[in-house]
Design an enzyme around this catalytic site. Structure first.
Site, PDB file in Angstrom:
ATOM      1  N   ALA A  26      -0.337  -3.964  -5.123  1.00 40.22           N
ATOM      2  CA  ALA A  26       1.015  -3.561  -5.528  1.00 40.22           C
ATOM      3  C   ALA A  26       1.891  -3.425  -4.295  1.00 40.22           C
ATOM      4  CB  ALA A  26       0.979  -2.237  -6.296  1.00 40.22           C
ATOM      5  N   CYS A  27       3.132  -3.876  -4.408  1.00 41.82           N
ATOM      6  CA  CYS A  27       4.102  -3.686  -3.335  1.00 41.82           C
ATOM      7  C   CYS A  27       5.400  -3.194  -3.957  1.00 41.82           C
ATOM      8  CB  CYS A  27       4.331  -4.976  -2.545  1.00 41.82           C
ATOM      9  SG  CYS A  27       5.170  -6.285  -3.466  1.00 41.82           S
ATOM     10  N   PRO A  28       6.314  -2.656  -3.172  1.00 41.84           N
ATOM     11  CA  PRO A  28       7.535  -2.073  -3.732  1.00 41.84           C
ATOM     12  C   PRO A  28       8.353  -3.028  -4.585  1.00 41.84           C
ATOM     13  CG  PRO A  28       7.259  -1.355  -1.479  1.00 41.84           C
ATOM     14  CD  PRO A  28       6.190  -2.373  -1.728  1.00 41.84           C
ATOM     15  N   GLY A  30       7.205  -6.066  -5.801  1.00 41.20           N
ATOM     16  CA  GLY A  30       6.366  -6.708  -6.809  1.00 41.20           C
ATOM     17  C   GLY A  30       6.663  -8.185  -6.991  1.00 41.20           C
ATOM     18  N   THR A  34       2.361  -8.608  -3.690  1.00 50.87           N
ATOM     19  CA  THR A  34       1.398  -8.235  -4.722  1.00 50.87           C
ATOM     20  C   THR A  34       0.478  -9.395  -5.066  1.00 50.87           C
ATOM     21  OG1 THR A  34       2.959  -6.642  -5.655  1.00 50.87           O
ATOM     22  CG2 THR A  34       1.171  -7.394  -7.090  1.00 50.87           C
TER      23      THR A  34
END
Length: 555
Positions: A26-28, A30, A34
């Site tokens: 997950a990344c901020p 997305g 991700t």
């Protein structure tokens, strides 16, 4: 005689084929990180005969969700994320938590380390903050350092090189990830309505006639743009205090953005929203710790906590901190609005360097939010950011076209995708190149970003929506279109030329002139010569670990 490990993968010998691992990425935003991390982890596991299932928590929601049966059968869980991830379902399993960039840069190392990671104790907890499995989003309001105290997840023998994000960073990125769709939808609808329904005015601006179709489209965009500030505040609070903190966080963000409540013309903007988000989150966590009767406990999260926290936070902001924050923001806005010539160019250089440094990471987000917060009063600041935003992906994509023989087929395909993402202002398109060649790509990106930002600042290019890339100019949101395109094209050309020059120089110095090599970094990624033996393996491993910190900034 046992054969040595293949030096091309830079990893330990294949693990037990019966090993079953899970992962969550997950990344901020997305959008890019991700799925890149998920792909790298999956490929690394398949190459070693390990069964792995990866859940991605991207911009469209969770996909390939891990079931209870998956968890019960798993030997360990890798959480490669820069935003909150619920860990309560992994109780009793070895859990290794790292930044999402490490899932891209060192998937084999994570597979090795997860087998020695601490066992998660279970219970309500979110992905770790700092260097421990903390409760940044705990449901019971436990302290940030609780959740098992497994600090060795990042600093133990198996994970000496792991570096977890802080609780504050994760909370901020959680708010940013939920805010971005509102920014994009609101900003682009405003841009479309201005481009197709706006009429030029004598002062150079555009106005949309009241009651027209495009006026309604513009109004919808304004709603999305207005909601982004309370959304930012609310989900920062949610990451810290869980669901009871969502209401005080959002209302606090609305108060911060509504200057009329404390006699301010512009409000405190996103700076005030960040403050209210953290205050609401930690206030709710503190209230949760107050012992109450078991008869009152059921109504605490739905009635008592939201009402008390919202009232206390709102009044505190209005009477204590709202006006000072607004004063600073207004004076900063006036100061930036008066910057012209050399001073504006210098600001553009600084913003361009920040935008291009970590391509979607905290430094990039700081510059973007700075420009977005000033878009209504000083669109020139957003213009500097908008010109620099597409430079890394456009520059790296152009480099793959200019020097094809130095790139593999997969890298050339990634270059074409980067060009497409750059057109739509997605800086993350350059991440695969930065992960493979950090010492070459990151400086080249920063140089091009600085040039683009500086030219845009010198030419007073304005961007009227909080977005970047050629798409905003195509949709009519940019003032000074010709200089905007000149800035981003020159910046992209500088990045491409610098990248090509450094790649070529590195190949010549190392005596390598084959596709996919780049100086020392290329030597690590290229197949080692026959007879290199263990030395090649160790060398590649050390290099990977030595560059992990640099790669983590690309998150």
């Amino acid at each position: 005689m046992t054969s040595p490990a293949d030096p091309r993968d830079g990893a330990a010998p294949p693990a037990d084929p019966g090993l079953k691992l899970l992962a969550v990425t997950a990344c901020p935003t997305g959008i890019a990180h991700t799925y890149m991390a998920a792909e790298k982890l999956t490929q690394a596991a398949q190459a070693r005969g390990i069964a792995m299932k990866v859940e991605t928590q991207g911009s469209i929601g969770a996909e390939n969700v891990l079931s209870d049966n998956d968890v019960s059968a798993a030997s360990g869980v890798i959480v490669a994320a820069d935003k909150d991830v619920d860990l309560s379902r992994f109780g009793g399993k070895r859990v290794l938590c790292v930044g999402v960039a490490e899932g891209i840069s060192d998937p084999d190392g994570l597979i090795d380390r997860v087998r020695e990671a601490p066992v998660h104790p279970g219970g309500a907890a979110s992905a770790p903050a700092g260097e421990a499995h903390s409760g940044a989003g705990t449901g019971d309001g436990s302290g940030a350092g609780s959740g098992g105290g497994s600090g060795t997840a990042a600093t133990g023998p198996a994970g000496a090189k792991g570096r977890e994000r802080s609780a504050g960073y994760k909370a901020l990125m959680n708010g940013v990830s939920y805010m971005i769709p509102f920014v994009v939808v609101g900003g682009l609808l405003i841009a479309v309505s201005l481009a197709l329904g706006g009429h030029p005015q004598a002062d150079g601006g555009l106005v949309i006639p009241d009651g027209s179709f495009w006026k309604h489209v513009n109004d919808i965009g304004v709603i999305g743009f207005t909601l982004m500030v309370p959304i930012l505040s609310g989900y920062i609070a949610y990451a810290i205090g869980d669901r009871p903190a969502l209401v005080p966080g959002m209302i606090g963000g609305w108060i911060a953005n509504t200057g009329e409540l404390y006699d301010s013309e512009s409000g405190a903007g996103f700076i005030g929203a960040i403050v209210t988000g953290f205050l609401a989150g930690y206030l709710v966590r503190w209230i949760k710790r107050i012992p109450v009767s078991r008869f009152v406990r059921p109504i605490m999260p739905i009635i008592v906590i939201p009402i008390v926290a919202t009232s206390a936070l709102g009044l505190f902001f209005i009477y204590v901190i709202g006006r000072p924050i607004s004063w600073v923001f207004e004076n900063l806005t006036d100061f930036l609005g008066g910057m012209t010539g050399t001073s504006a160019a210098l600001l553009g250089v600084v913003l361009g360097l920040m935008i291009a440094f970590d391509m979607g990471g905290p430094v990039n987000k700081t510059a973007f939010l700075f420009g977005a917060g000033l878009v209504s009063k000083s669109p020139e600041v957003m213009g500097m950011c908008a010109a620099a935003i597409p430079v890394p992906p456009l520059g790296q994509g152009l480099a793959t076209l200019l020097r094809r023989r130095f790139y593999s087929d997969q890298e050339r395909e990634t270059g074409l995708a980067a060009l497409f993402m750059g057109f739509f202002g997605i800086t993350e398109g350059a991440i695969p190149f930065a992960a493979a060649r950090p010492a070459t790509v990151i400086p080249a990106n920063m140089l091009g970003g600085a040039v683009a930002g500086g030219i845009a600042g010198l030419a007073s290019v304005g961007d009227n929506v909080p977005h970047g890339g050629p798409i905003v100019a195509v949709l009519g949101a940019v003032d000074g279109v010709a200089m905007f395109f000149a800035a981003l094209l020159i910046g992209a050309a500088v990045t491409a030329a610098t990248t090509v020059g450094l790649v070529t120089l590195g190949a010549r110095r190392s005596g390598q002139d084959t596709p996919g090599t780049d100086s020392a970094e290329g030597a690590v990624r290229a197949p080692a010569a026959v007879g290199a033996g263990v030395r090649a393996v160790d060398g590649s491993g050390d290099t990977a670990r030595g560059t992990a910190a640099a790669r983590s900034t690309a998150a």
